[in-house]
Design a protein around this motif. Structure first.
Motif, PDB file in Angstrom:
ATOM      1  N   UNK A 136      66.929   4.437  80.843  1.00  0.00           N
ATOM      2  CA  UNK A 136      66.709   5.106  79.569  1.00  0.00           C
ATOM      3  C   UNK A 136      66.203   4.200  78.464  1.00  0.00           C
ATOM      4  N   UNK A 137      66.302   2.878  78.656  1.00  0.00           N
ATOM      5  CA  UNK A 137      65.780   1.944  77.654  1.00  0.00           C
ATOM      6  C   UNK A 137      64.317   1.667  77.983  1.00  0.00           C
ATOM      7  N   UNK A 138      63.397   1.773  77.002  1.00  0.00           N
ATOM      8  CA  UNK A 138      61.974   1.539  77.280  1.00  0.00           C
ATOM      9  C   UNK A 138      61.759   0.175  77.938  1.00  0.00           C
ATOM     10  N   UNK A 139      61.290   0.138  79.187  1.00  0.00           N
ATOM     11  CA  UNK A 139      61.143  -1.127  79.901  1.00  0.00           C
ATOM     12  C   UNK A 139      59.726  -1.693  79.807  1.00  0.00           C
ATOM     13  N   UNK A 140      59.562  -2.915  80.346  1.00  0.00           N
ATOM     14  CA  UNK A 140      58.244  -3.490  80.498  1.00  0.00           C
ATOM     15  C   UNK A 140      57.522  -2.783  81.644  1.00  0.00           C
TER      16      UNK A 140
END
Length: 259
Positions: A207-211
């Motif tokens: 859920x956390x915007x990743x690379x």
């Protein structure tokens, strides 16, 4: 029983009149110790294994009536059904660390043959040991070793060391809606995945915007989950912005939900 006088004469003896035979007793002190021991035993039994979470307030404290598709745990036998015994054999052979738990019974919720799972194949951690059905544990082990571990190596060049496992058993309706059908969490047959840990110490949260590489990894493991579990719900579906919900709800015709 022979008295001392009767043993000498060889004839059965009688108690002298006016005297009654005293039977050994535990006394008040002994009775107190017995009651204390019983209370201690009951207390231990009530606390181990740890009880599942209390029924959420939105369910009103009353059991929900199961639909025909729900699994009843009433009258569950301590003897394992053949399918369950075979599943546990496969689970042990795969390297999953687990132990048996007593049946969970809470109204319409519960599980007749739950397991307390501690680790997945290859020593992959899941946080605190958690209860789940054998079917769910086997699916989680397969997904971890065959899909998540492979995606970590191929897309990130890393070794998977942990999967963040959240709630597995909780007596509640789907999406915490008291009017909804019971969630698979109500049967210890669903699991929430919050993230992944790797050998270099990195932790990747769902859920956390990743690379870019990490986004590819998360997309790959989510897609592969649909080949193992019968329900996959993740970010973008209602109520699952920060985790993936995976379960093994049985459905007719092999129907699956992947969102």
């Amino acid at each position: 029983m022979l008295t001392s006088s009767s043993r000498a004469s060889g004839r059965p003896g009688r108690q002298p009149k006016g005297k009654s035979r005293k039977r050994p007793g535990i006394g008040l002190h002994g009775l107190a110790l017995v009651l204390l021991a019983l209370g201690f035993t009951a207390g231990v039994a009530a606390q181990w294994p740890p009880l599942p979470p209390q029924r959420p307030p939105e369910l009103g404290g009353g059991p929900l009536a199961p639909t025909p598709a729900e699994r009843s745990t009433e009258g569950a036998s301590t003897e394992l059904p053949p399918d369950e015994a075979t599943c546990r054999q496969r689970l042990a052979a795969s390297g999953v660390v687990f132990g048996p738990l007593p049946a969970i019974k809470d109204g319409a919720c519960g599980a007749p043959h739950p397991l307390l799972v501690s680790r997945l194949p290859g020593g992959v951690t899941i946080g605190a040991p958690t209860p789940m059905t054998c079917a769910l544990a086997e699916a989680l082990a397969t997904w971890s070793s065959e899909s998540v571990g492979g995606a970590a190596r191929e897309r990130l060049g890393k070794t998977l060391t942990g999967i963040g496992v959240g709630t597995t058993y909780e007596c509640r309706g789907q999406n915490r809606d008291p009017a909804a059908r019971l969630s698979e969490h109500a049967f210890a047959n669903g699991v929430d995945i919050s993230g992944f840990a790797f050998s270099d110490g990195q932790r990747l949260a769902v859920g956390v915007p990743p690379q870019e590489a990490e986004a590819g990894f998360l997309a790959a493991v989510r897609a592969s989950a649909c080949t193992v579990f019968t329900t996959v719900l993740g970010p973008g579906s209602a109520g699952h912005t920060d985790h993936m919900h995976l379960d093994m709800r049985p459905r007719n015709g092999g129907y699956k939900i992947c969102q």
